[in-house]
Design a protein around this motif. Structure first.
Motif, PDB file in Angstrom:
ATOM      1  N   ASP B 177      33.929  27.573 -68.555  1.00 53.52           N
ATOM      2  CA  ASP B 177      35.262  27.094 -68.214  1.00 53.52           C
ATOM      3  C   ASP B 177      35.689  25.902 -69.069  1.00 53.52           C
ATOM      4  N   ASN B 178      35.056  25.741 -70.214  1.00 49.64           N
ATOM      5  CA  ASN B 178      35.480  24.723 -71.169  1.00 49.64           C
ATOM      6  C   ASN B 178      35.434  23.299 -70.623  1.00 49.64           C
ATOM      7  N   GLY B 199      38.794  21.836 -71.740  1.00 48.94           N
ATOM      8  CA  GLY B 199      39.882  22.769 -72.021  1.00 48.94           C
ATOM      9  C   GLY B 199      41.114  22.384 -71.237  1.00 48.94           C
ATOM     10  N   THR B 200      42.259  22.463 -71.867  1.00 49.72           N
ATOM     11  CA  THR B 200      43.487  22.077 -71.182  1.00 49.72           C
ATOM     12  C   THR B 200      44.507  23.201 -71.283  1.00 49.72           C
ATOM     13  N   ARG B 204      43.291  26.807 -70.146  1.00 42.70           N
ATOM     14  CA  ARG B 204      42.242  25.894 -70.641  1.00 42.70           C
ATOM     15  C   ARG B 204      41.742  26.307 -72.026  1.00 42.70           C
ATOM     16  N   TYR B 227      47.064  18.941 -65.668  1.00 43.78           N
ATOM     17  CA  TYR B 227      45.953  19.911 -65.680  1.00 43.78           C
ATOM     18  C   TYR B 227      44.612  19.254 -65.331  1.00 43.78           C
ATOM     19  N   VAL B 229      43.314  16.782 -66.996  1.00 46.23           N
ATOM     20  CA  VAL B 229      42.640  16.381 -68.231  1.00 46.23           C
ATOM     21  C   VAL B 229      42.984  14.921 -68.508  1.00 46.23           C
TER      22      VAL B 229
END
Lengths: 198, 406
Positions: B177-178, B199-200, B204, B227, B229
């Motif tokens: 899932d980064n 990940g965004t 992501r 998100y 992030v």
């Protein structure tokens, strides 16, 4: 007088016996029944359960087990040819399993003494050998067997025997510098066997 | 006549197939290299072994840390480089345990470690954990949590938490899932840097790379975007997925595979090594400008998951295959794949993947070095002919002279 009568009686009883012998024609052949344990065309299937002893691994390999099945056919009463398939394994020092699947063909000399048979074989073949997911195939197999069987029934004999097996391996490429180009395994078995004759 | 031809074709096909399927590994000779296995003391999936210099507990010093769900550590002093010296780290976040009564897991499973630092050699240890929740009868990942070990007081502080996003129609893996962390793991404490890849965007798919430092703390939601992030400026924002980083020429360079250098505790790196798929690349320090460009390459057996640099060779761990050894010249330039001098190929081998390789002192030759490795098994025991008992930490100590379970 009494003694004379006895002698006459004995002669009278004996004469027909000699007379009977004299009735057999001289030209009739004598039939002689000789029982051979095996004969040309006889076949058997062999099953063996074995303890499998490594001979040249010092403490690196432990006693293992093997099973064998084989088919053989007599060409003469002394001599048979056939093939055997064996599956054998040994645990190794590093808690891995070495296993080999030799498939051999061979010739067997089978002298007999009474109801006992003493098969002696020489075999050659190929094997699949593996341990730790490393594989060697096809590997050469040379083996020699000896055993003693008792023909317990017309179709069944039971016995014990041993097989001496030589598994050479040749290496190439990068492996030579690290491991040399040749190694071999020597094994011997102690087997309990049964044969079905037909 | 037709029958004879058919028989000839059959026999030829049989012989051809036998030799097509032929393979001639040194089965018997490798059995002669086997050793009695130690009782394993560190089991489980290990994704990182890191160097850390700093205060830990009551002492300041050089330590090695590793995770296998828990966190364990040992001093990197040479007298501690023997079997059984790893200790469970105290003051860790609540460890993952199963509650029979509630039929669920609670606690945190530590899945990765990274050590960041600065030019002064001050190090900070980060741990990435994951926890689980029960959702309609199934246990599924809930959050990934980033912890920081504070030097002042030996305890772990949660600095970031992010819900796990499981892609649809996907078997979840811990890093899919980064959100992960990685570090340079340099022998010189002043060259240690740690990064988070996050990940965004809705899917992501855009990766942002943040350096993890002593001051990193994203526990305040005001520091996060919509998100989740971090808002702070990123090192790199790209669609590229980097999984490792090397420190050379006073800078860091990201790589998609595994990376390393020939840096030692007292000498800077003169060569960088990294992988991309089945290719192992290298370049001289002097040739590097803004990114790593290969000056030479060697094809290895499969995608590399790990790398350990010694003075005379580099050990690499291909996916689900036996480790390989790449020789290097005195200058650090790689030569070719060469044979090992130890029993390593009897232990770190297929069907396992050597997920981690760690050489304690890159200034030493492989045979004289302390080296750690972690094996993981991809697939079930039955399907792979591997054993779960071999999954965990392995070690090579020159004093013992062989590779064995740790």
């Amino acid at each position: 007088m009494k003694r004379f009568l006895i002698i006459v009686a004995i002669v009278a009883l004996t004469v027909p016996l000699f007379a009977q012998e004299q009735d057999i024609p001289e030209s009739e052949p004598v039939t002689e029944f000789i029982y051979d344990m095996n004969g040309p065309g006889d076949q058997y299937i062999k099953l063996a359960l074995m303890a499998f002893f490594p001979l040249n691994f010092s403490d690196q390999m432990y006693v293992g087990g093997a099973i064998q099945i084989g088919y053989h056919r007599f060409l003469t009463k002394w001599f048979a040819i056939g093939g055997d398939f064996m599956a054998c394994y040994n645990a190794t020092r590093g808690k891995n399993i070495f296993y080999a699947l030799p498939l051999t063909v061979g010739m067997t000399f089978v002298p007999t003494i009474g109801k006992f048979e003493i098969p002696l074989s020489l075999n050659v073949g190929m094997a699949f050998e593996s341990s730790q997911n490393n594989k060697y195939f096809p590997g050469l197999v040379l083996s020699a067997d000896a055993g003693v069987f008792y023909r317990a029934m017309e179709n069944w004999s039971f016995g014990i025997g041993t097989t001496f097996m030589y598994l050479p391996q040749w290496y190439s490429g990068n492996d030579v510098a690290r491991y040399g180009n040749y190694d071999f395994g020597l094994f011997i078995t102690a087997a309990a066997m049964a044969r079905y004759h037909f | 006549m037709k029958r004879t031809i058919k028989q000839a074709i059959f026999i030829a096909t049989l012989i051809f197939s036998v030799f097509l399927s032929s393979c001639f590994n040194p089965v018997i000779t490798m059995i002669r290299e086997e050793v009695d296995l130690e009782d394993a003391v560190i089991n489980g999936n290990i994704n990182s072994i890191v160097r850390y210099t700093g205060q830990y507990g009551s002492g300041y010093g050089d330590y090695l840390f590793m995770q296998n769900g828990y966190i364990a550590y040992k001093s990197s002093a040479s007298e501690k480089q023997t079997h059984g010296e790893w200790q469970d780290a105290p003051y860790v976040p609540p460890v993952l345990e199963y509650d029979d009564y509630l039929d669920t897991f609670y606690g945190t499973q530590i899945i990765k470690l990274a050590v960041g630092g600065d030019n002064s050699g001050n190090n900070t240890l980060f741990a990435l954990g994951i926890n689980y929740k029960t959702d309609t009868g199934s246990t599924v990942p809930a959050d990934k949590i980033l912890y920081k070990l504070t030097n002042e007081n030996p305890h772990w502080k949660e600095i970031y938490r992010r819900p796990v996003n499981i892609p649809e129609n996907s078997n979840f893996t811990q890093f899919e899932d980064n959100f992960t962390i990685f570090c340079t793991n340099s022998p010189n404490p002043a060259h240690r840097r740690a990064f988070a890849r996050i990940g965004t965007g809705e899917n992501r798919l855009t990766q942002k790379y943040f350096e993890l430092t002593q001051g990193t703390d994203w526990s305040d939601k005001s520091k996060l975007d919509d998100y989740g992030v971090p808002i702070e400026s990123t090192i790199v924002s790209t669609s590229e997925t980097y999984n490792s980083v090397v420190f050379i020429n006073g800078k860091v360079f990201f790589t998609s595979g595994v990376g390393g250098t020939n840096e030692t505790a007292s000498t800077p790196a003169t060569y960088a090594y990294w992988s991309n798929g089945e290719m192992f690349h290298w370049c001289e320090a002097g040739s590097i400008s803004d990114k790593l460009e290969p000056q030479g390459s060697i094809k290895v057996a499969a995608n590399l998951y790990s790398m350990a640099v010694n003075k005379d060779s580099i050990i690499v761990g291909p996916y689900r295959l036996t480790v390989q050894r790449i020789g290097i010249e005195k200058t650090g330039k790689p030569t070719e794949i060469i044979n090992f001098e130890t029993n390593i190929t009897s232990q770190l081998r297929n069907p396992y993947t050597t997920n981690v390789l760690f050489a304690l002192d890159p200034a030493k030759n492989e045979k004289d070095n302390v080296i750690y490795a972690a094996l993981v098994l991809s697939g079930s025991e039955g399907a792979t002919s591997g054993s779960i008992q071999s999954v965990g930490l392995w070690s090579y100590y020159p004093s013992r002279g062989n590779w064995n379970r740790e």
